[in-house]
Each structure stands twice: as structure tokens, then as C-alpha cells.
Design a protein around this motif. Structure first.
Motif, mmCIF file in Angstrom:
data_model
loop_
_atom_site.group_PDB
_atom_site.id
_atom_site.type_symbol
_atom_site.label_atom_id
_atom_site.label_comp_id
_atom_site.label_asym_id
_atom_site.label_seq_id
_atom_site.Cartn_x
_atom_site.Cartn_y
_atom_site.Cartn_z
ATOM 1 N N LEU A 43 0.815 -1.212 0.000
ATOM 2 C CA LEU A 43 0.000 0.000 0.000
ATOM 3 C C LEU A 43 0.854 1.270 0.000
ATOM 4 O O LEU A 43 0.446 2.308 -0.522
ATOM 5 C CB LEU A 43 -0.924 -0.020 1.221
ATOM 6 C CG LEU A 43 -2.182 0.851 1.188
ATOM 7 C CD1 LEU A 43 -3.015 0.554 -0.040
ATOM 8 C CD2 LEU A 43 -2.995 0.620 2.457
ATOM 9 N N LYS A 44 2.066 1.189 0.553
ATOM 10 C CA LYS A 44 2.923 2.380 0.608
ATOM 11 C C LYS A 44 3.277 2.885 -0.800
ATOM 12 O O LYS A 44 3.452 4.089 -1.007
ATOM 13 C CB LYS A 44 4.196 2.092 1.394
ATOM 14 C CG LYS A 44 5.072 1.000 0.809
ATOM 15 C CD LYS A 44 6.288 0.730 1.685
ATOM 16 C CE LYS A 44 7.173 -0.373 1.099
ATOM 17 N NZ LYS A 44 8.357 -0.645 1.970
ATOM 18 N N TYR A 45 3.377 1.969 -1.780
ATOM 19 C CA TYR A 45 3.662 2.405 -3.145
ATOM 20 C C TYR A 45 2.470 3.170 -3.718
ATOM 21 O O TYR A 45 2.633 4.165 -4.435
ATOM 22 C CB TYR A 45 3.989 1.218 -4.036
ATOM 23 C CG TYR A 45 5.243 0.467 -3.649
ATOM 24 C CD1 TYR A 45 6.239 1.061 -2.884
ATOM 25 C CD2 TYR A 45 5.429 -0.855 -4.055
ATOM 26 C CE1 TYR A 45 7.387 0.370 -2.529
ATOM 27 C CE2 TYR A 45 6.578 -1.559 -3.705
ATOM 28 C CZ TYR A 45 7.545 -0.947 -2.942
ATOM 29 O OH TYR A 45 8.680 -1.635 -2.591
ATOM 30 N N LEU A 46 1.282 2.687 -3.408
ATOM 31 C CA LEU A 46 0.076 3.366 -3.892
ATOM 32 C C LEU A 46 -0.083 4.724 -3.217
ATOM 33 O O LEU A 46 -0.543 5.687 -3.838
ATOM 34 C CB LEU A 46 -1.152 2.487 -3.632
ATOM 35 C CG LEU A 46 -1.195 1.166 -4.415
ATOM 36 C CD1 LEU A 46 -2.331 0.286 -3.937
ATOM 37 C CD2 LEU A 46 -1.339 1.440 -5.907
ATOM 38 N N HIS A 47 0.306 4.813 -1.959
ATOM 39 C CA HIS A 47 0.233 6.096 -1.259
ATOM 40 C C HIS A 47 1.123 7.142 -1.931
ATOM 41 O O HIS A 47 0.762 8.326 -2.003
ATOM 42 C CB HIS A 47 0.657 5.932 0.204
ATOM 43 C CG HIS A 47 -0.408 5.372 1.090
ATOM 44 N ND1 HIS A 47 -1.705 5.826 1.073
ATOM 45 C CD2 HIS A 47 -0.370 4.387 2.031
ATOM 46 C CE1 HIS A 47 -2.424 5.151 1.955
ATOM 47 N NE2 HIS A 47 -1.638 4.275 2.551
ATOM 48 N N HIS A 48 2.281 6.709 -2.437
ATOM 49 C CA HIS A 48 3.211 7.641 -3.077
ATOM 50 C C HIS A 48 2.608 8.289 -4.321
ATOM 51 O O HIS A 48 3.053 9.363 -4.750
ATOM 52 C CB HIS A 48 4.507 6.925 -3.467
ATOM 53 C CG HIS A 48 5.320 6.499 -2.281
ATOM 54 N ND1 HIS A 48 6.316 5.542 -2.358
ATOM 55 C CD2 HIS A 48 5.285 6.902 -0.991
ATOM 56 C CE1 HIS A 48 6.837 5.371 -1.160
ATOM 57 N NE2 HIS A 48 6.236 6.184 -0.316
ATOM 58 N N HIS A 49 1.615 7.626 -4.910
ATOM 59 C CA HIS A 49 1.028 8.123 -6.165
ATOM 60 C C HIS A 49 -0.477 8.366 -6.022
ATOM 61 O O HIS A 49 -1.207 8.354 -7.014
ATOM 62 C CB HIS A 49 1.291 7.110 -7.283
ATOM 63 C CG HIS A 49 2.744 6.796 -7.483
ATOM 64 N ND1 HIS A 49 3.578 7.576 -8.247
ATOM 65 C CD2 HIS A 49 3.522 5.804 -6.968
ATOM 66 C CE1 HIS A 49 4.803 7.076 -8.214
ATOM 67 N NE2 HIS A 49 4.801 5.994 -7.447
ATOM 68 N N SER A 50 -0.919 8.582 -4.785
ATOM 69 C CA SER A 50 -2.355 8.725 -4.526
ATOM 70 C C SER A 50 -2.952 9.983 -5.144
ATOM 71 O O SER A 50 -4.172 10.098 -5.257
ATOM 72 C CB SER A 50 -2.621 8.719 -3.015
ATOM 73 O OG SER A 50 -1.950 9.802 -2.386
ATOM 74 N N ASP A 51 -2.087 10.936 -5.543
ATOM 75 C CA ASP A 51 -2.593 12.159 -6.176
ATOM 76 C C ASP A 51 -2.562 12.091 -7.698
ATOM 77 O O ASP A 51 -2.847 13.079 -8.380
ATOM 78 C CB ASP A 51 -1.778 13.373 -5.708
ATOM 79 C CG ASP A 51 -0.295 13.239 -6.065
ATOM 80 O OD1 ASP A 51 0.134 12.113 -6.405
ATOM 81 O OD2 ASP A 51 0.428 14.253 -6.000
ATOM 82 N N ASN A 52 -2.229 10.890 -8.228
ATOM 83 C CA ASN A 52 -2.118 10.733 -9.680
ATOM 84 C C ASN A 52 -2.917 9.497 -10.122
ATOM 85 O O ASN A 52 -2.410 8.374 -10.099
ATOM 86 C CB ASN A 52 -0.639 10.588 -10.068
ATOM 87 C CG ASN A 52 -0.419 10.660 -11.567
ATOM 88 O OD1 ASN A 52 -1.228 10.140 -12.347
ATOM 89 N ND2 ASN A 52 0.660 11.286 -11.989
#
Length: 418
Positions: free
Chosen positions: A188-197
């Protein structure tokens, strides 16, 4: 089932104090039984045969392992049996009525489906309700147990656990396994890094799902853009996609294709995935919880069922029935599991209360039970019926089910009237 007081072949009264433990290995059928024979209490083993003569036919008369048998229970007493030292073994004959044989044969048959369907409504309403309540608790505890396993695996991270459970539930049965594999493959941390895209979120999810290949859909600009984004992100994070060919499409409506479910999962990750925190703070109102799943697809997925294939009319949100299933399979078990971990009974009871407030599921299994006379007025009851079908009917454990046991007991009581 046949009562605790029996009569020995020699006339002595036999009382079963404790039947002991069923033995599934070699040796007597029951270990550590406690029996009172003519007022004297004994502890030992019990052997059961259809005919008393089976004792010698099976070689027990010369096997010292059977010298500890204190009672021989038979259906037909065609002889008396002895231990290796020649001592006589007390023997009880149990006569079974024809109705018991018919009931037993029906419940132990290889027939598929609900074997007791013709007799189900003859069981008292209290017995029906009590067993279904137990089954509903069993199912909720089973789901919570699986959640706690994932919770431990994810380093006690509730949001990662919630993400995996949500992903599996988005598969709605048919694609549950590949969806769970997808969520487990993507921290999930990878998805958090791109949560605004949103584009990069979709690239990560579709790429990990093995749905992106730049040699395909070459005229679909959006698809090719996702391919380029995923190849960059996969190298950055060292990701490897799932094995191709896992996804199932047979008998699936285009509206429910895995592509659209993944698009919804991507929407859940926008602005950061915090569904678990939202569930905990949502209170007891099912409508507030329902709003947590009010994702709306935009852009490409507003007009596509899958890549390169446009659709004239596509719903941009999950149906009410789909949201209800997510509340049943995600929210209620998570509340129960979190309550168990925290020792918060009120939180755990919120999970059960939610199921009692939600409408019952409507699928083939629930409709089968409805034909038998068991209606699912709410999700708590429908979950019980699903658990009964899966864990008992389909597993052919009718003799362990309280319904089957009740029918056998009633048939056994015919002995007293013979």
C-alpha cells in the motif's frame, strides 16, 4: 440418540455416563468411555458392530488391543463375544426402526444439494433458530480469523489488511483469488506515493494484474500510456506482475469485468487509502457506511468495459447490491476482527449489528433455502444459510449438522414406541 439407559444381553441394566472419545485410528471405536453396568461403574473402551459375529470376523477375539473393551454394542446380537482370556464381554443390542435407517441413508448418501429439504420444516422453530444463530456466529468468526491472519502477515497494519480484504471482495467470488494476489503483490505504501495521480495508480494496479502489454491495443492511446507508466514504476519499485491467465470472464456481465473492478479499486486509493479508519469512525448507521463505497468512475472507464472496447451505456458507480456485499464481506468482519484484537466488545458487536440491519443476499444458494422454507430476512440470516450450505451440505457433514442430528434423534425415539 438412543438414550443413556440400555439393557445388556444378560439382563443387566446398562447406563452410559460418558460415551468417551471417538477413535478414528486402529483399535476400539470409543476410548475412555464410562459405563455403569448393574450399578457398578466401569471405565474403558467400547466397540460397535452391525452384527455381534463381526467381532470374530474382524479378528478381535485374538487381539489383545481389544481386551480393554468393556461394552460391545451391536445391531444384531447373533452371538456372544469374549476377550483373549475367554472372559465374556457385556453386550447391548440396539434395535433401530426402519424410519431411522431411511433417515440415516438419506443423510449419509452421496446425493448433492440439501438432503433434508423435505423434512426441514418439521424441525421445531426454536431448534432452527438456535442452529442458524450459531452458524452466523461461526461464519463471522471464520472471516475474522482469516482477517487476523492477514493482519499478522501485514505487520499489524490495519489499512493494508483492509486493502487486501477489499480487493478480494471486489472479485465477488469468481475473481476473488486473483484480486487478493494483486493486493498482496502491491504494498500500500507504493500506492500512497502516487495517490494524487489517478493515471499512475491505474498503471500500478493494471500492470500488476498482468493486463498491460504494449504489443496489444496499439491504437488505444490510454492503454499505451498506462503501459509506459507501469514499465517505469515497475523498474522503480522492483515489481513483478501476476502470472497471466488468472482472470476469469466466463458467465460474467461486461459491467462486472475485472477491468472495471480494478478501476474502482484505483478510485479507493485516490488521496490515500484510509478505508479502515473511515469504517471505524463511521458509527452504526449503514447509510453512512454505504457512502464510503460511493466511488464514481471518470474519464476512460466512464465509457469502457475493458481496454479498446467502448460501451454505449456504462454505470459509473457500484450497484446497491454490490455495495451491500462489500459491507457484508468487508466492513462487518473487519469490525468484528478489530474488536477482538482490541478487546472492544462494542466494536465487535457493531459488526454483528450491521449484518442484522442489512438486507439478505439474493443468490442461487439463498433461493434454494427459500424453496425449503428458510427465508433470509437479513444478512445475518443469509450468512448463516451460506455457511450451512458450504460447511455442512456441500461437505456432506449432515450427521454433524444439528438439523440432521435432530431428524436422526426423532427417528431414534421411535424405538421407545416399538
Amino acid at each position: 440418540m438412543f438414550g443413556r439407559k440400555l439393557r445388556e444381553a444378560g439382563g443387566a441394566e446398562v447406563e452410559v455416563i460418558d460415551p468417551g472419545r471417538l477413535n478414528t485410528d486402529a483399535g476400539p471405536d470409543f476410548f475412555n468411555s464410562k459405563i455403569r453396568i448393574d450399578g457398578v461403574e466401569w471405565a474403558g473402551n467400547v466397540e460397535i458392530h452391525i452384527k455381534a459375529s463381526d467381532w470374530e470376523r474382524h479378528g478381535h477375539h485374538s487381539d489383545v488391543a481389544y481386551d480393554s473393551v468393556l461394552l460391545h454394542v451391536v445391531g444384531v446380537s447373533d452371538c456372544r463375544v469374549r476377550r483373549t482370556d475367554g472372559t465374556l464381554i457385556p453386550q447391548v443390542e440396539i434395535t433401530m426402526p426402519e424410519d431411522f435407517f431411511r433417515t440415516f441413508a438419506s443423510l449419509s448418501s452421496e446425493m448433492e444439494g440439501i438432503k433434508c429439504r423435505d423434512s426441514l420444516l418439521s424441525i421445531g422453530s426454536l431448534a432452527l433458530t438456535d442452529w442458524l444463530e450459531t452458524l452466523a456466529v461461526e461464519r463471522l468468526q471464520s472471516k475474522a480469523g482469516r482477517i487476523l491472519d492477514i493482519y499478522a502477515m501485514s505487520g499489524n497494519d490495519w489499512e493494508q489488511t483492509c486493502f487486501i480484504i477489499l480487493a478480494r471482495s471486489m472479485g465477488f467470488g469468481l475473481n476473488g483469488d486473483p484480486f487478493e494476489m494483486l493486493a498482496r503483490s502491491l504494498p500500500l505504501k507504493y500506492l500512497h506515493h502516487h495517490s494524487d495521480n489517478p493515471l499512475q495508480l491505474q498503471a500500478l494496479l493494471f500492470g500488476q494484474a498482468a493486463m498491460l502489454d504494449s504489443s496489444l491495443h496499439i491504437f488505444d492511446e490510454y492503454y499505451q500510456l498506462l503501459c509506459r507508466e507501469y514499465y517505469f514504476l515497475a523498474r522503480k519499485y522492483g515489481l513483478r506482475p501476476l502470472r497471466p491467465g488468472l482472470w476469469k470472464y466466463a458467465r460474467t456481465r461486461p459491467q462486472n469485468f475485472p477491468h472495471r473492478r480494478i478501476a474502482f479499486l484505483s478510485k479507493a486509493c485516490e488521496d490515500g487509502f484510509s478505508l479502515f479508519s473511515s469504517i471505524i469512525s463511521s458509527g452504526d448507521d449503514p447509510e453512512k457506511i454505504r457512502e464510503l463505497f460511493s466511488w464514481r468512475l471518470e474519464g476512460y472507464w466512464h465509457s469502457h468495459f475493458s481496454f479498446d472496447v467502448e460501451a454505449r451505456s456504462v454505470s459509473d458507480s457500484l450497484s446497491d447490491s454490490s455495495v451491500t456485499l462489500l459491507m457484508i464481506n468487508v466492513v462487518a468482519p473487519l469490525l468484528y476482527a478489530a474488536g477482538a484484537v482490541r478487546g472492544d466488545m462494542a466494536l465487535a458487536e457493531r459488526g454483528q449489528s450491521l449484518l442484522e440491519k442489512l438486507p439478505g443476499e439474493n443468490n442461487g444458494i439463498i433461493r434454494q433455502w427459500g424453496i425449503c422454507g428458510l427465508k433470509a430476512g437479513n444478512a445475518w440470516r443469509s450468512q448463516a444459510l451460506l455457511h450451512l450450505k458450504k460447511e455442512y451440505c456441500d461437505s456432506r457433514k449432515c450427521l454433524y449438522c444439528r438439523f440432521g442430528n435432530n431428524l436422526l434423534k426423532r427417528a431414534a425415539q421411535e424405538i421407545d414406541r416399538l
